[in-house]
Design an enzyme around this catalytic site. Structure first.
Site, mmCIF file in Angstrom:
data_model
loop_
_atom_site.group_PDB
_atom_site.id
_atom_site.type_symbol
_atom_site.label_atom_id
_atom_site.label_comp_id
_atom_site.label_asym_id
_atom_site.label_seq_id
_atom_site.Cartn_x
_atom_site.Cartn_y
_atom_site.Cartn_z
ATOM 1 N N SER A 55 -118.925 13.017 60.958
ATOM 2 C CA SER A 55 -118.764 12.619 59.558
ATOM 3 C C SER A 55 -117.906 13.578 58.748
ATOM 4 O O SER A 55 -117.432 13.210 57.672
ATOM 5 C CB SER A 55 -120.135 12.485 58.884
ATOM 6 O OG SER A 55 -120.873 13.685 58.996
ATOM 7 N N ASP A 345 -124.087 15.097 49.453
ATOM 8 C CA ASP A 345 -125.445 14.621 49.711
ATOM 9 C C ASP A 345 -126.135 15.656 50.600
ATOM 10 O O ASP A 345 -125.615 16.753 50.792
ATOM 11 C CB ASP A 345 -125.460 13.203 50.303
ATOM 12 C CG ASP A 345 -124.778 13.096 51.671
ATOM 13 O OD1 ASP A 345 -124.703 14.109 52.383
ATOM 14 O OD2 ASP A 345 -124.324 11.989 52.031
ATOM 15 N N HIS A 348 -123.754 16.395 53.737
ATOM 16 C CA HIS A 348 -122.295 16.389 53.664
ATOM 17 C C HIS A 348 -121.808 17.130 52.420
ATOM 18 O O HIS A 348 -122.592 17.417 51.516
ATOM 19 C CB HIS A 348 -121.774 14.945 53.675
ATOM 20 C CG HIS A 348 -122.267 14.150 54.839
ATOM 21 N ND1 HIS A 348 -123.357 13.306 54.757
ATOM 22 C CD2 HIS A 348 -121.847 14.100 56.131
ATOM 23 C CE1 HIS A 348 -123.586 12.763 55.943
ATOM 24 N NE2 HIS A 348 -122.688 13.230 56.792
#
Length: 385
Positions: A55, A345, A348
């Protein structure tokens, strides 16, 4: 503690629907055309960029697979800062890969699974998948693992041979830069899914590094020579893992941080060994672990106001992975200005953080904490014929 209970429930797998695909793809295409200074149309010396991993680099591949909202970011407020709409990136805006493409005068590198004209893939392709690991077993069935990403790359290599011819394709493959971020999920998944390792921590790290070694050699056999790597950040200090700390205090999750450190030592040893033993192999290693810890410890020094709490989420440190309200926990809080935060978040980072990291990765020896990049920076790799 309630936050820990929620996090354990949140950790994996809920059904989701795709949101804003067509609009987001259009915005991405236009952004790529406008932001990059394209000066090499038809230039045989163009250096392409290929992206693999998780990610930290995924620009939207998970939009197009049958997975859950835990592994997707195609809903608001993701993307709000730069794109104005969610694109599938796990951030409020751009990722490291987007900034690197801009610095290299390339368009935004398209996700492999994004529908559209194959001509968009002639400057490089993004194969990364949020949640992916070097191990097939990491979140198996919900992500695109590194082995499958390699298979996708081989399809693009065949496309290049068709478009450019065998010899020209070989030259372009050799000139391309391969940027890789992998390993974080192979370790964080142990804690997020409440598993117990059937083997020792060192054995687990050895298997992850072994799979990564095989991957690098496969790319090398096809013709890749210039590699960039992000090492694994201090996972135990991420909000999502800190709330799992059994001592119920403010410390980081020790075993997660320890696995990250073990991985990074092994990765460094591997890369320098390959540099000595593999002809033409060149690499840039970014110490994401050190860079993130510096910012968490001294946020104001780097222009941040908050170094531990996430901008978007629920609970202590906003460590519950609830951003956007599309996951198991629907309630979430959102900060006013993501630029003030290191974490977007609970798992991340913000565009501002990624921007700083991309500058370090690209410029190397010109930044105050430049020792986190070496032996080449990515700019150096792009300049090598």
């Amino acid at each position: 503690m309630r936050e820990s209970t929620l996090m354990e429930k949140v950790t994996r797998r809920t059904i989701s629907s795709f949101i804003f695909f067509i609009v987001s793809s259009t915005i991405l295409f236009l952004a790529g055309k406008s932001s990059a200074k394209i000066s090499h149309n038809g230039d045989n010396n163009v250096t392409a960029l290929f992206l693999f991993g998780d990610s930290f680099l995924d620009a939207g591949n998970n939009n197009y697979i049958n997975t859950t909202t835990l592994d997707q970011a195609n809903f608001p407020p993701y993307g709000q800062t730069f794109f104005g709409l969610p694109t599938g990136r796990f951030s409020d805006g751009r990722l490291i890969s987007d900034f690197i493409a801009e610095y290299a005068n390339l368009p935004l590198i398209p996700p492999f699974l994004e529908p559209g004209n194959s001509q968009k893939k002639l400057y490089g392709v993004n194969f990364a998948s949020a949640g992916a690991g070097a191990l097939v077993e990491t979140f198996q069935g919900s992500v695109i693992n590194l082995r499958t990403q390699l298979d996708h790359y081989k399809k693009v290599e065949r496309l290049w041979r068709t478009n450019f011819g065998k010899e020209e394709s070989k030259k372009r493959i050799s000139r391309a830069v391969y940027l890789i971020s992998i390993g974080s999920n192979d370790y964080s998944s142990i804690f997020l899914t409440n598993q117990s390792l059937p083997i020792s921590m060192s054995q687990h790290v050895d298997i992850v590094i072994g799979n990564l070694t095989t991957f690098i050699h496969e790319i090398y056999k096809i013709g890749g020579r210039k590699f960039g790597f992000l090492n694994v950040p201090d996972l135990g200090c991420f909000p999502a893992l800190r709330i799992l700390q059994p001592k119920n205090d403010d410390s980081c999750l020790r075993d997660a941080s320890r696995l990250a450190s073990m991985h990074n030592r092994a990765l460094t040893n591997l890369l320098f060994q390959m540099q000595r033993q593999v002809k033409g192999f060149k690499f840039s290693l970014f110490d994401m672990n050190k860079s993130l810890r510096l910012r968490m410890q001294h946020p104001s020094k780097f222009g941040f106001k908050e170094g531990e709490e996430a901008c978007c989420g629920t609970g202590k440190w906003r460590g519950v992975f609830s951003c956007g309200g599309k996951r198991i926990v629907k309630e979430y809080q959102l900060c006013e200005n993501p630029k003030d935060y290191i974490f977007w978040d609970s798992l991340h980072l913000t565009q501002n953080t990624y921007n700083q990291f991309a500058n370090l990765i690209w410029n190397g020896g010109h930044m105050s904490d430049s020792l986190v990049v070496g032996p080449y920076n990515i700019n150096n790799l792009f300049q090598i014929p």
